[in-house]
Design an enzyme around this catalytic site. Structure first.
Site, PDB file in Angstrom:
ATOM      1  N   PRO A 107      -1.810 -25.046   1.787  1.00  0.00           N
ATOM      2  CA  PRO A 107      -1.590 -23.749   1.142  1.00  0.00           C
ATOM      3  C   PRO A 107      -1.869 -23.826  -0.368  1.00  0.00           C
ATOM      4  O   PRO A 107      -1.536 -24.825  -1.009  1.00  0.00           O
ATOM      5  CB  PRO A 107      -0.106 -23.463   1.397  1.00  0.00           C
ATOM      6  CG  PRO A 107       0.331 -24.412   2.448  1.00  0.00           C
ATOM      7  CD  PRO A 107      -0.604 -25.571   2.442  1.00  0.00           C
ATOM      8  N   VAL A 108      -2.481 -22.774  -0.887  1.00  0.00           N
ATOM      9  CA  VAL A 108      -2.886 -22.764  -2.301  1.00  0.00           C
ATOM     10  C   VAL A 108      -1.687 -22.417  -3.195  1.00  0.00           C
ATOM     11  O   VAL A 108      -0.811 -21.652  -2.802  1.00  0.00           O
ATOM     12  CB  VAL A 108      -4.024 -21.724  -2.490  1.00  0.00           C
ATOM     13  CG1 VAL A 108      -4.415 -21.573  -3.945  1.00  0.00           C
ATOM     14  CG2 VAL A 108      -5.234 -22.135  -1.667  1.00  0.00           C
ATOM     15  N   LEU A 112       1.553 -28.191  -3.085  1.00  0.00           N
ATOM     16  CA  LEU A 112       1.134 -29.224  -2.127  1.00  0.00           C
ATOM     17  C   LEU A 112      -0.185 -29.891  -2.537  1.00  0.00           C
ATOM     18  O   LEU A 112      -0.796 -30.618  -1.756  1.00  0.00           O
ATOM     19  CB  LEU A 112       1.026 -28.637  -0.717  1.00  0.00           C
ATOM     20  CG  LEU A 112       2.357 -28.391   0.000  1.00  0.00           C
ATOM     21  CD1 LEU A 112       2.139 -27.722   1.334  1.00  0.00           C
ATOM     22  CD2 LEU A 112       3.123 -29.692   0.206  1.00  0.00           C
ATOM     23  N   GLY A 113      -0.625 -29.630  -3.746  1.00  0.00           N
ATOM     24  CA  GLY A 113      -1.776 -30.367  -4.270  1.00  0.00           C
ATOM     25  C   GLY A 113      -3.120 -29.904  -3.753  1.00  0.00           C
ATOM     26  O   GLY A 113      -4.063 -30.704  -3.693  1.00  0.00           O
ATOM     27  N   SER A 114      -3.244 -28.622  -3.396  1.00  0.00           N
ATOM     28  CA  SER A 114      -4.497 -28.184  -2.776  1.00  0.00           C
ATOM     29  C   SER A 114      -5.701 -28.335  -3.725  1.00  0.00           C
ATOM     30  O   SER A 114      -6.770 -28.776  -3.302  1.00  0.00           O
ATOM     31  CB  SER A 114      -4.388 -26.753  -2.263  1.00  0.00           C
ATOM     32  OG  SER A 114      -4.547 -25.834  -3.301  1.00  0.00           O
ATOM     33  N   ASP A 158      -0.664 -35.373  -9.555  1.00  0.00           N
ATOM     34  CA  ASP A 158      -1.277 -34.787  -8.355  1.00  0.00           C
ATOM     35  C   ASP A 158      -2.558 -35.524  -7.965  1.00  0.00           C
ATOM     36  O   ASP A 158      -2.725 -35.959  -6.829  1.00  0.00           O
ATOM     37  CB  ASP A 158      -1.632 -33.307  -8.586  1.00  0.00           C
ATOM     38  CG  ASP A 158      -0.426 -32.400  -8.427  1.00  0.00           C
ATOM     39  OD1 ASP A 158       0.699 -32.917  -8.508  1.00  0.00           O
ATOM     40  OD2 ASP A 158      -0.624 -31.185  -8.239  1.00  0.00           O
TER      41      ASP A 158
HETATM   42  O1  PMV Z   1       3.115 -27.706  -8.755  1.00  0.00           O
HETATM   43  P1  PMV Z   1       2.585 -29.069  -8.523  1.00  0.00           P
HETATM   44  O2  PMV Z   1       3.012 -29.689  -7.260  1.00  0.00           O
HETATM   45  O3  PMV Z   1       1.145 -29.219  -8.825  1.00  0.00           O
HETATM   46  O4  PMV Z   1       3.393 -30.044  -9.477  1.00  0.00           O
HETATM   47  C1  PMV Z   1       3.241 -30.099 -10.815  1.00  0.00           C
HETATM   48  C2  PMV Z   1       4.165 -31.134 -11.338  1.00  0.00           C
HETATM   49  C3  PMV Z   1       4.577 -30.878 -12.770  1.00  0.00           C
HETATM   50  O5  PMV Z   1       5.374 -32.002 -13.137  1.00  0.00           O
HETATM   51  C4  PMV Z   1       5.435 -29.618 -12.868  1.00  0.00           C
HETATM   52  C5  PMV Z   1       3.390 -30.744 -13.703  1.00  0.00           C
HETATM   53  C6  PMV Z   1       2.594 -32.013 -13.885  1.00  0.00           C
HETATM   54  O6  PMV Z   1       1.476 -31.913 -14.412  1.00  0.00           O
HETATM   55  O7  PMV Z   1       3.084 -33.100 -13.579  1.00  0.00           O
END
Ligand code: PMV
Length: 319
Positions: A107-108, A112-114, A158
């Site tokens: 899911p975007v 979840l790192g899409s 990510d």
């Molecule tokens: O929203 P996500 O899963 O891409 O997580 C970002 C994680 C943060 O710590 C909020 C930002 C980052 O760049 O690490």
């Protein structure tokens, strides 16, 4: 030529990781991005992404389009086209013609790192198709540059977990540390269904930090300590200890103002249904939460999340 990359969840330490504290992230292999490249008779490089109804020739897209940017950067890096200095090492001026097909079950904008998964899968596919081998380290650095383009000041967690597809203990600007999982454990992921751009929650946390650095540094320290303790518990196979650490981490994320009523409702519902601990995961405000559960209790927690408003759930084993 096909390549894929998994989704990911952050177990501990989101946001504080942007300020140099450690965070833990693991791949989620049930969902993934897949890229297929095949030769074509039509001129140019065509990008087909049926999930978002995108069918376009590379040069008709803005150069900072997330997918176009990956292809342009790759072609430049691999010198498939001549570099601006005119000294392309390979195939100068030779225009490759091929079709890129991108599909994803991640899911975007839900944490979840899409985005990172599409980038990594696309780079891997281009690297094989154009015969320009890249190490994981190079792929990771490439994907980080793309993350920066779209997210301002990402920590890099990510792209790292998605590239290596292994549990990662991540500290910004430090060499990557993979960690061992002493005993497998089960996580239920609950999606609020609310898309939440990480860029905004990261910017808001920065505003708070700028207004009172001393206070927020100490909050980030607490989060960093939780991440380190969690790593230790996971490596020793003492996964029950993670529950309380998750709850504490969630309370600190609430303090950072990155939770939301919907996330809090799911976090509470999971605990009531018997989860050992639960917290939001990722940028917050929407997106996903995670609950640590006994494997036999996963179905019950998952149903409770759906009743509390989760748009979808996913059960994953970290091993
Ligand atoms: O929203 P996500 O899963 O891409 O997580 C970002 C994680 C943060 O710590 C909020 C930002 C980052 O760049 O690490």
């Amino acid at each position: 030529m096909k390549a894929s990359a998994p989704g990911k969840i952050i177990l501990f330490g989101e946001h504080a990781v942007v300020y140099g504290r450690p965070a833990l992230a693991v791949p989620v292999t049930q969902v993934h991005a897949e890229v297929e490249i095949a030769g074509s008779d039509s001129t140019g490089i065509w990008i087909h992404t049926p999930d978002i109804n995108l069918h376009a020739e590379l040069n008709s897209l803005p150069s900072d389009h997330p997918i176009a940017a990956v292809v342009h950067n790759f072609l430049f890096l691999s010198r498939t086209f001549a570099s601006p200095s005119g000294r392309g090492a390979r195939g100068e001026g030779r225009l490759p013609h091929f079709n890129i097909r991108i599909t994803s079950t991640i899911p975007v904008a839900s944490g979840l790192g899409s985005g990172a998964a599409v980038t990594v899968a696309l780079v891997r596919a281009l690297s094989s198709y154009l015969n320009y081998p890249m190490s994981d380290e190079e792929i990771n650095a490439f994907a980080y540059d793309i993350e920066k383009l779209h997210h301002g000041t990402p920590s890099g967690i990510d792209n790292t977990v998605v590239t290596y597809a292994k549990p990662v203990y991540f500290v910004k600007n430090q060499p990557i540390e993979l960690f061992k999982v002493g005993a497998p454990f089960t996580i239920v992921i609950g999606d609020t269904g609310i898309p939440a751009p990480t860029k905004e929650s990261v910017a808001d946390v920065r505003k708070h930090w700028e207004a009172d650095k001393e206070m927020w540094e100490s909050v980030f320290d607490e989060v960093g300590k939780i991440s380190s303790e969690a790593r230790d518990s996971i490596e020793r196979g003492k996964t029950r200890e993670l529950g309380e650490l998750m709850n504490q981490n969630h309370a600190l994320l609430q303090e950072m103002t990155v939770s939301s009523p919907e996330l809090d409702r799911l976090v509470e519902a999971a605990r009531k249904a018997g989860a050992i601990g639960s917290k939001l995961s990722g940028g917050g405000r929407g997106g996903n939460m995670i609950a640590l559960v006994e494997a036999e209790n996963a179905g019950e927690v998952s149903s409770a999340l759906v009743s509390a408003g989760a748009k979808r759930t996913l059960i994953t084993t970290v091993s």
